[in-house]
Enzyme design. Structure first.
Site, PDB file in Angstrom:
ATOM      1  N   TYR A  92      -9.128  -2.060  19.966  1.00 24.48           N
ATOM      2  CA  TYR A  92      -9.479  -2.731  18.717  1.00 24.48           C
ATOM      3  C   TYR A  92      -8.225  -2.976  17.894  1.00 24.48           C
ATOM      4  O   TYR A  92      -7.454  -2.040  17.638  1.00 24.48           O
ATOM      5  CB  TYR A  92     -10.464  -1.883  17.905  1.00 24.48           C
ATOM      6  CG  TYR A  92     -10.696  -2.409  16.509  1.00 24.48           C
ATOM      7  CD1 TYR A  92     -11.347  -3.626  16.314  1.00 24.48           C
ATOM      8  CD2 TYR A  92     -10.256  -1.704  15.380  1.00 24.48           C
ATOM      9  CE1 TYR A  92     -11.553  -4.128  15.036  1.00 24.48           C
ATOM     10  CE2 TYR A  92     -10.467  -2.192  14.108  1.00 24.48           C
ATOM     11  CZ  TYR A  92     -11.105  -3.403  13.930  1.00 24.48           C
ATOM     12  OH  TYR A  92     -11.309  -3.911  12.667  1.00 24.48           O
ATOM     13  N   ASP A 107      -4.394  -3.508   2.612  1.00 17.90           N
ATOM     14  CA  ASP A 107      -5.448  -4.370   3.151  1.00 17.90           C
ATOM     15  C   ASP A 107      -6.264  -4.967   2.009  1.00 17.90           C
ATOM     16  O   ASP A 107      -7.354  -4.497   1.682  1.00 17.90           O
ATOM     17  CB  ASP A 107      -6.341  -3.552   4.090  1.00 17.90           C
ATOM     18  CG  ASP A 107      -7.363  -4.418   4.818  1.00 17.90           C
ATOM     19  OD1 ASP A 107      -7.247  -5.659   4.743  1.00 17.90           O
ATOM     20  OD2 ASP A 107      -8.275  -3.852   5.439  1.00 17.90           O
ATOM     21  N   ASP A 136     -10.139  -7.913  14.364  1.00 15.84           N
ATOM     22  CA  ASP A 136     -10.641  -8.207  13.024  1.00 15.84           C
ATOM     23  C   ASP A 136     -10.409  -9.690  12.719  1.00 15.84           C
ATOM     24  O   ASP A 136      -9.340 -10.227  13.013  1.00 15.84           O
ATOM     25  CB  ASP A 136      -9.879  -7.328  12.026  1.00 15.84           C
ATOM     26  CG  ASP A 136     -10.477  -7.318  10.632  1.00 15.84           C
ATOM     27  OD1 ASP A 136     -11.313  -8.186  10.331  1.00 15.84           O
ATOM     28  OD2 ASP A 136     -10.080  -6.436   9.846  1.00 15.84           O
ATOM     29  N   ASP A 138     -11.662 -10.724   9.512  1.00 12.08           N
ATOM     30  CA  ASP A 138     -11.910 -10.733   8.073  1.00 12.08           C
ATOM     31  C   ASP A 138     -13.093 -11.650   7.722  1.00 12.08           C
ATOM     32  O   ASP A 138     -14.162 -11.503   8.288  1.00 12.08           O
ATOM     33  CB  ASP A 138     -10.632 -11.132   7.327  1.00 12.08           C
ATOM     34  CG  ASP A 138      -9.516 -10.133   7.534  1.00 12.08           C
ATOM     35  OD1 ASP A 138      -9.786  -8.932   7.404  1.00 12.08           O
ATOM     36  OD2 ASP A 138      -8.379 -10.544   7.837  1.00 12.08           O
ATOM     37  N   HIS A 163     -14.949  -9.392  14.711  1.00  8.34           N
ATOM     38  CA  HIS A 163     -15.980  -9.259  13.675  1.00  8.34           C
ATOM     39  C   HIS A 163     -15.609 -10.119  12.474  1.00  8.34           C
ATOM     40  O   HIS A 163     -14.437 -10.260  12.111  1.00  8.34           O
ATOM     41  CB  HIS A 163     -16.226  -7.791  13.294  1.00  8.34           C
ATOM     42  CG  HIS A 163     -15.056  -7.033  12.734  1.00  8.34           C
ATOM     43  ND1 HIS A 163     -14.572  -7.224  11.471  1.00  8.34           N
ATOM     44  CD2 HIS A 163     -14.314  -6.047  13.287  1.00  8.34           C
ATOM     45  CE1 HIS A 163     -13.570  -6.387  11.253  1.00  8.34           C
ATOM     46  NE2 HIS A 163     -13.381  -5.670  12.342  1.00  8.34           N
ATOM     47  N   GLU A 165     -17.036 -11.051   8.439  1.00 10.22           N
ATOM     48  CA  GLU A 165     -17.790 -10.323   7.419  1.00 10.22           C
ATOM     49  C   GLU A 165     -18.244 -11.200   6.261  1.00 10.22           C
ATOM     50  O   GLU A 165     -17.893 -12.385   6.181  1.00 10.22           O
ATOM     51  CB  GLU A 165     -16.915  -9.188   6.877  1.00 10.22           C
ATOM     52  CG  GLU A 165     -15.722  -9.692   6.081  1.00 10.22           C
ATOM     53  CD  GLU A 165     -14.613  -8.669   5.944  1.00 10.22           C
ATOM     54  OE1 GLU A 165     -14.056  -8.549   4.830  1.00 10.22           O
ATOM     55  OE2 GLU A 165     -14.286  -8.000   6.941  1.00 10.22           O
ATOM     56  N   CYS A 173     -10.195  -3.635   2.209  1.00  9.16           N
ATOM     57  CA  CYS A 173     -10.637  -2.717   3.254  1.00  9.16           C
ATOM     58  C   CYS A 173     -12.077  -2.290   2.986  1.00  9.16           C
ATOM     59  O   CYS A 173     -12.457  -2.017   1.838  1.00  9.16           O
ATOM     60  CB  CYS A 173      -9.722  -1.500   3.293  1.00  9.16           C
ATOM     61  SG  CYS A 173     -10.310  -0.144   4.337  1.00  9.16           S
ATOM     62  N   ARG A 210     -20.567  -8.733  10.637  1.00 10.47           N
ATOM     63  CA  ARG A 210     -20.340  -7.530   9.818  1.00 10.47           C
ATOM     64  C   ARG A 210     -20.798  -7.788   8.390  1.00 10.47           C
ATOM     65  O   ARG A 210     -20.504  -8.834   7.800  1.00 10.47           O
ATOM     66  CB  ARG A 210     -18.851  -7.175   9.830  1.00 10.47           C
ATOM     67  CG  ARG A 210     -18.430  -6.200   8.737  1.00 10.47           C
ATOM     68  CD  ARG A 210     -16.978  -5.834   8.843  1.00 10.47           C
ATOM     69  NE  ARG A 210     -16.429  -5.376   7.568  1.00 10.47           N
ATOM     70  CZ  ARG A 210     -15.224  -4.878   7.386  1.00 10.47           C
ATOM     71  NH1 ARG A 210     -14.406  -4.758   8.421  1.00 10.47           N
ATOM     72  NH2 ARG A 210     -14.804  -4.509   6.183  1.00 10.47           N
ATOM     73  N   GLU A 240     -20.973  -1.922   7.615  1.00  6.51           N
ATOM     74  CA  GLU A 240     -19.774  -1.177   7.230  1.00  6.51           C
ATOM     75  C   GLU A 240     -20.063  -0.176   6.131  1.00  6.51           C
ATOM     76  O   GLU A 240     -20.753  -0.469   5.163  1.00  6.51           O
ATOM     77  CB  GLU A 240     -18.690  -2.149   6.761  1.00  6.51           C
ATOM     78  CG  GLU A 240     -17.373  -1.493   6.358  1.00  6.51           C
ATOM     79  CD  GLU A 240     -16.591  -0.957   7.540  1.00  6.51           C
ATOM     80  OE1 GLU A 240     -17.194  -0.329   8.429  1.00  6.51           O
ATOM     81  OE2 GLU A 240     -15.365  -1.138   7.561  1.00  6.51           O
ATOM     82  N   ASN A 263     -17.868   1.619  12.914  1.00  7.57           N
ATOM     83  CA  ASN A 263     -16.461   1.740  12.532  1.00  7.57           C
ATOM     84  C   ASN A 263     -16.251   3.123  11.942  1.00  7.57           C
ATOM     85  O   ASN A 263     -16.706   3.413  10.834  1.00  7.57           O
ATOM     86  CB  ASN A 263     -16.100   0.658  11.510  1.00  7.57           C
ATOM     87  CG  ASN A 263     -14.626   0.721  11.119  1.00  7.57           C
ATOM     88  OD1 ASN A 263     -13.811   1.321  11.802  1.00  7.57           O
ATOM     89  ND2 ASN A 263     -14.288   0.098   9.997  1.00  7.57           N
TER      90      ASN A 263
END
Length: 348
Positions: A92, A107, A136, A138, A163, A165, A173, A210, A240, A263
């Site tokens: 990952y 982040d 990721d 985002d 993923h 989101e 983050c 996500r 998440e 996660n």
């Protein structure tokens, strides 16, 4: 075709001939305690050539198996190389780690598509026959057009899954406070654009929907958003920031049989859930986003403080430059050079 190697060895000399008839002889050569024979045998051994399988196809196959896919979070080429040497079924690429290592920043949505795609492409292609890479993505870096573009670039980069989101563009983050999310319609437009881009390229890249809505909108809204994303074609779901183990277990039940990703960020919003617990709960993928970044911080800082305090680094005697370079593909590079007719790197 791997070249034949003529080896003539006694206690003092050793000769190597590659496919172009080039020969190099070593006299009493044992660089760094390793004979050229050891290096050249590793660099020129025969490999079984198999048809290449894309990372996305590997990941899709893993999803069909009755196993939990455990992915260490890697943040650069070196951490990825270490993970490859340890052996995992998948990797990952953490967005937080990429932002920290590539940009030296927190982040907070600072890393953009070019940062993430270039980083992911490098990691995904370190070992073309290795484990698939989940990365990721985002928020997708914009509206539907940008989301589609991002997905297409990840596909071409060799990323196996990603993923995407529902945070706003000024995101952070997932384990920080103060998160804000877009409305459900905007989130679903991102999923729809991602699925459309995947289908356009006839790809089997794994789309992981996500949601970060738990912090502000509650558990049921998360479930509603993930169900809608599933219905649009997302392959996997990710809620998440679970605040309890019971909530994590319930999410698997509420979304079954759709596969879910967990996660696990230690010292974050979610209590520690072990691999065995995640498997028992029924999760399909488990990522450890800070598995490399956090220990690296501790080790590097302790070493730098010792250097400042004592004037030495204190590296163990078994950790030589050669050892580090071997982790980074030294033997594969030697083989490439030798197979092409070169003899510059038969001794290292």
């Amino acid at each position: 075709m791997t070249p034949s190697i003529a080896q003539i060895e006694n206690n003092d000399t050793m000769s190597y001939t590659n496919g172009n008839g080039l020969t190099k002889t070593h006299v009493n050569a044992k660089p760094n305690g390793h004979t050229p024979q050891v290096a050249i045998q590793e660099a020129t051994k025969s490999y079984t050539h198999e048809a290449a399988i894309s990372g996305s196809t590997k990941l899709q196959r893993l999803l069909k198996e009755d196993n939990l896919i455990v992915c260490p979070g890697v943040y650069d080429g070196f951490s990825a190389r270490i993970a490859l040497s340890v052996g995992f079924s998948a990797l990952y690429m953490t967005g937080a780690g990429t932002t920290a290592s590539r940009l030296g920043m927190a982040d907070l949505g600072i890393a953009q598509l070019h940062d993430m795609r270039e980083h992911a492409e490098m990691i995904a292609n370190l070992d073309p026959h290795g484990p698939p890479l989940i990365a990721d993505m985002d928020t997708g870096y914009g509206g539907p057009i940008m989301v589609a573009n991002s997905v297409q670039q990840y596909i071409r980069a060799g990323v196996a899954g990603f993923h995407i989101e529902d945070q706003v563009q000024t995101k952070r983050c997932g384990h920080l406070k103060g998160k804000k999310v877009v409305d459900a319609a905007t989130f679903l437009s991102r999923i729809r654009a991602a699925v459309g881009a995947k289908n356009k390229l006839k790809s089997d890249i794994v789309i992981i929907a996500r949601t970060d809505a738990l912090q502000t909108l509650g558990y049921q809204e998360c479930i509603n958003r993930l169900k809608a994303a599933r219905d649009l074609g997302a392959d996997v779901g990710l809620l998440e920031g679970y605040t309890s183990k019971e909530m994590a277990r319930l999410a698997v039940i509420d979304l079954a049989p759709w596969p879910l990703l967990l996660n696990m960020v230690e010292n974050g919003a979610t209590p520690v859930i072990t691999v065995d617990e995640a498997r028992d709960f029924g999760f399909k993928i488990m990522i450890f986003s800070f598995a490399a970044l956090a220990p690296a911080y501790t080790a590097i800082r302790n070493t730098f403080e010792r250097l400042k305090r004592e004037g030495v680094v204190g590296t163990g005697k078994d950790l030589t430059p050669l050892k580090l370079f071997e982790i980074c593909g030294l033997n594969e590079s030697m083989k490439l050079d030798f197979d092409a007719g070169g003899l510059d790197f038969t001794e290292v």
